[in-house]
Motif scaffolding. Structure first.
Motif, PDB file in Angstrom:
ATOM      1  N   MET A 178      -3.395   0.402   6.671  1.00  0.00           N
ATOM      2  CA  MET A 178      -4.279   0.242   5.517  1.00  0.00           C
ATOM      3  C   MET A 178      -4.604  -1.231   5.334  1.00  0.00           C
ATOM      4  O   MET A 178      -3.778  -2.094   5.572  1.00  0.00           O
ATOM      5  N   SER A 179      -5.807  -1.532   4.910  1.00  0.00           N
ATOM      6  CA  SER A 179      -6.143  -2.916   4.630  1.00  0.00           C
ATOM      7  C   SER A 179      -7.099  -3.011   3.461  1.00  0.00           C
ATOM      8  O   SER A 179      -7.915  -2.120   3.227  1.00  0.00           O
ATOM      9  N   GLU A 180      -6.959  -4.122   2.719  1.00  0.00           N
ATOM     10  CA  GLU A 180      -7.932  -4.453   1.695  1.00  0.00           C
ATOM     11  C   GLU A 180      -9.053  -5.248   2.352  1.00  0.00           C
ATOM     12  O   GLU A 180      -8.813  -6.082   3.216  1.00  0.00           O
ATOM     13  N   ILE A 181     -10.274  -4.976   1.925  1.00  0.00           N
ATOM     14  CA  ILE A 181     -11.435  -5.741   2.374  1.00  0.00           C
ATOM     15  C   ILE A 181     -12.036  -6.381   1.133  1.00  0.00           C
ATOM     16  O   ILE A 181     -12.486  -5.683   0.220  1.00  0.00           O
ATOM     17  N   PHE A 182     -12.021  -7.702   1.061  1.00  0.00           N
ATOM     18  CA  PHE A 182     -12.546  -8.403  -0.104  1.00  0.00           C
ATOM     19  C   PHE A 182     -13.985  -8.833   0.161  1.00  0.00           C
ATOM     20  O   PHE A 182     -14.297  -9.424   1.195  1.00  0.00           O
ATOM     21  N   LEU A 183     -14.853  -8.515  -0.798  1.00  0.00           N
ATOM     22  CA  LEU A 183     -16.272  -8.834  -0.673  1.00  0.00           C
ATOM     23  C   LEU A 183     -16.542 -10.243  -1.183  1.00  0.00           C
ATOM     24  O   LEU A 183     -16.101 -10.622  -2.270  1.00  0.00           O
ATOM     25  N   PHE A 223     -20.244   1.212   1.649  1.00  0.00           N
ATOM     26  CA  PHE A 223     -18.958   1.378   2.323  1.00  0.00           C
ATOM     27  C   PHE A 223     -18.142   2.503   1.690  1.00  0.00           C
ATOM     28  O   PHE A 223     -17.334   3.148   2.380  1.00  0.00           O
ATOM     29  N   ASP A 224     -18.353   2.763   0.419  1.00  0.00           N
ATOM     30  CA  ASP A 224     -17.642   3.857  -0.236  1.00  0.00           C
ATOM     31  C   ASP A 224     -18.019   5.203   0.384  1.00  0.00           C
ATOM     32  O   ASP A 224     -17.244   6.165   0.319  1.00  0.00           O
ATOM     33  N   ALA A 225     -19.199   5.267   0.979  1.00  0.00           N
ATOM     34  CA  ALA A 225     -19.641   6.513   1.620  1.00  0.00           C
ATOM     35  C   ALA A 225     -19.038   6.705   3.004  1.00  0.00           C
ATOM     36  O   ALA A 225     -19.216   7.754   3.617  1.00  0.00           O
ATOM     37  N   HIS A 226     -18.322   5.698   3.492  1.00  0.00           N
ATOM     38  CA  HIS A 226     -17.652   5.798   4.798  1.00  0.00           C
ATOM     39  C   HIS A 226     -16.428   6.706   4.665  1.00  0.00           C
ATOM     40  O   HIS A 226     -15.708   6.639   3.667  1.00  0.00           O
ATOM     41  N   PRO A 227     -16.154   7.550   5.632  1.00  0.00           N
ATOM     42  CA  PRO A 227     -15.016   8.474   5.539  1.00  0.00           C
ATOM     43  C   PRO A 227     -13.657   7.795   5.417  1.00  0.00           C
ATOM     44  O   PRO A 227     -12.702   8.408   4.933  1.00  0.00           O
ATOM     45  N   ASN A 228     -13.554   6.524   5.835  1.00  0.00           N
ATOM     46  CA  ASN A 228     -12.255   5.845   5.809  1.00  0.00           C
ATOM     47  C   ASN A 228     -12.198   4.633   4.886  1.00  0.00           C
ATOM     48  O   ASN A 228     -11.241   3.859   4.940  1.00  0.00           O
ATOM     49  N   VAL A 229     -13.230   4.448   4.046  1.00  0.00           N
ATOM     50  CA  VAL A 229     -13.259   3.296   3.136  1.00  0.00           C
ATOM     51  C   VAL A 229     -13.637   3.768   1.739  1.00  0.00           C
ATOM     52  O   VAL A 229     -14.606   4.522   1.584  1.00  0.00           O
ATOM     53  N   CYS A 230     -12.895   3.340   0.740  1.00  0.00           N
ATOM     54  CA  CYS A 230     -13.334   3.604  -0.634  1.00  0.00           C
ATOM     55  C   CYS A 230     -13.806   2.278  -1.239  1.00  0.00           C
ATOM     56  O   CYS A 230     -13.264   1.213  -0.942  1.00  0.00           O
ATOM     57  N   GLY A 231     -14.835   2.357  -2.061  1.00  0.00           N
ATOM     58  CA  GLY A 231     -15.399   1.168  -2.692  1.00  0.00           C
ATOM     59  C   GLY A 231     -15.570   1.402  -4.179  1.00  0.00           C
ATOM     60  O   GLY A 231     -16.665   1.730  -4.639  1.00  0.00           O
ATOM     61  N   PRO A 232     -14.509   1.233  -4.940  1.00  0.00           N
ATOM     62  CA  PRO A 232     -14.608   1.459  -6.387  1.00  0.00           C
ATOM     63  C   PRO A 232     -15.360   0.340  -7.085  1.00  0.00           C
ATOM     64  O   PRO A 232     -15.604  -0.728  -6.501  1.00  0.00           O
ATOM     65  N   GLY A 246      -8.079   9.559  -0.272  1.00  0.00           N
ATOM     66  CA  GLY A 246      -7.706  10.021   1.058  1.00  0.00           C
ATOM     67  C   GLY A 246      -8.256   9.134   2.151  1.00  0.00           C
ATOM     68  O   GLY A 246      -8.620   9.614   3.239  1.00  0.00           O
ATOM     69  N   LYS A 247      -8.317   7.814   1.899  1.00  0.00           N
ATOM     70  CA  LYS A 247      -8.910   6.888   2.851  1.00  0.00           C
ATOM     71  C   LYS A 247      -7.922   5.794   3.251  1.00  0.00           C
ATOM     72  O   LYS A 247      -6.915   5.565   2.578  1.00  0.00           O
ATOM     73  N   GLN A 248      -8.247   5.100   4.336  1.00  0.00           N
ATOM     74  CA  GLN A 248      -7.349   4.098   4.898  1.00  0.00           C
ATOM     75  C   GLN A 248      -7.605   2.688   4.385  1.00  0.00           C
ATOM     76  O   GLN A 248      -6.726   1.835   4.422  1.00  0.00           O
TER      77      GLN A 248
END
Length: 334
Positions: free
Chosen positions: A1-6, A21-30, A105-107
């Motif tokens: 798992m990793s955090e991605i900072f914008l 990116f929130d629409a990616h199956p493995n990334v959530c973007g709250p 449910g994402k990485q």
């Protein structure tokens, strides 16, 4: 798992890229939580964090509850107690991010926290495996969007100053991290060549591009987010491919000249071409005074925003002001 900072200025597509990116199956973007942006630069005011943990936990909970759009995580006092030992704010932040990611449910999780360059050393120390994503926008279009935004305070002068400061901070931070490891692209390239731009960004993040990213606007949570904040309404629509170089219609010539003078060198380094010849310093000083004198702090259009949003924004502003103006916590043991 990793955090991605914008790494992205306000009114530069930051909410858009988050939802893509929130629409990616493995990334959530709250939506932004403000936790890192507001609390981290002010942690010193809490003194010994073990002694002030109750107060810091309370501020964290209240700030989290006032974010623009809900997360799947509902943070509680018990969760804060379970997530981290008293005084361990980095573990609390990490656990909050991890829990939200798990609920999706994402990485990975993409985090929009404004001006992270101002607390970059903290992020890099406590999130050593984090990744970063840098997106910029033409400052004239950014300022035009800022000027038209109902909820964001100030106008062209404040926008241009913010853009200039942000590009200095983000580019310096990117080079400290290692420029080759940080995807860097423009808002304009995202609109004109979305798949190619996203494929390149994903490859540097070690994430496979997924076509669902281009259908971000169809996701139910994105539609919900677009309706809770007036200035987010465009994220519920497909990419607007021609939404750039609109500043000539929306800004006055004086506003464009002001932005171009102030951001001249930064624009050149990022590939943005001025429309006008550069002003002299004396002309710029006079123009800055002229524009500053008429720039509103809070726009009249703010009162047309739905009452519920105005109330929430008011509470958020008061909470942020409370944290920033907080007197230094006095350690009872001293």
């Amino acid at each position: 798992m990793s955090e991605i900072f914008l790494m992205c200025s306000e009114r530069s597509g930051s909410n858009l890229i988050t939802k893509i990116f929130d629409a990616h199956p493995n990334v959530c973007g709250p939506s932004p939580s403000h936790l890192a942006q507001i609390i981290v630069p002010n942690l010193w005011k809490y003194g010994n964090l073990k002694d002030s943990w109750e107060l810091l936990s309370k501020d964290t909970l209240e700030l989290f509850e006032l974010k623009n759009s809900p997360w799947r995580l509902t943070l509680t006092e018990q969760m804060v107690a379970d997530f981290a030992a008293p005084g361990d704010f980095p573990s609390l932040l990490s656990a909050i991010y991890k829990k939200e990611r798990e609920l999706h449910g994402k990485q990975h999780i993409l985090l929009k926290e404004n001006q992270i360059y101002s607390y970059a050393s903290y992020i890099r120390r406590y999130f050593p495996d984090a990744k970063y994503l840098y997106m910029m926008r033409d400052p004239r279009d950014m300022a035009s969007s800022w000027k038209q935004g109902y909820a964001i305070r100030g106008g062209v002068v404040r926008a241009a100053r913010t853009w200039k400061q942000d590009q200095h901070g983000y580019t310096a931070m990117r080079h400290e991290i290692g420029a080759d490891n940080v995807p860097c692209f423009s808002y304009e390239s995202l609109l004109q060549q979305p798949q190619q731009t996203l494929q390149h960004a994903c490859s540097l993040l070690n994430i496979d591009f997924h076509p669902d990213m281009l259908n971000f606007h169809k996701k139910q949570e994105t539609q919900s987010s677009s309706s809770v904040a007036i200035d987010w309404r465009n994220i519920g629509s497909p990419l607007m491919q021609n939404n750039f170089n609109t500043f000539e219609k929306r800004l006055t010539q004086d506003e464009i000249k002001f932005i171009e003078y102030l951001c001249w060198d930064e624009m050149a380094s990022l590939g943005y071409t001025p429309v006008f010849e550069r002003l002299s310093e004396s002309e710029f000083i006079a123009l800055e005074a002229q524009l500053s004198a008429v720039e509103p702090y809070e726009k009249p259009e703010f009162m047309t925003i739905p009452e519920a949003e105005r109330e929430r924004r008011g509470k958020l502003h008061r909470k942020i002001t409370e944290i920033r103006d907080k007197p230094h916590f006095i350690d009872s043991k001293v």
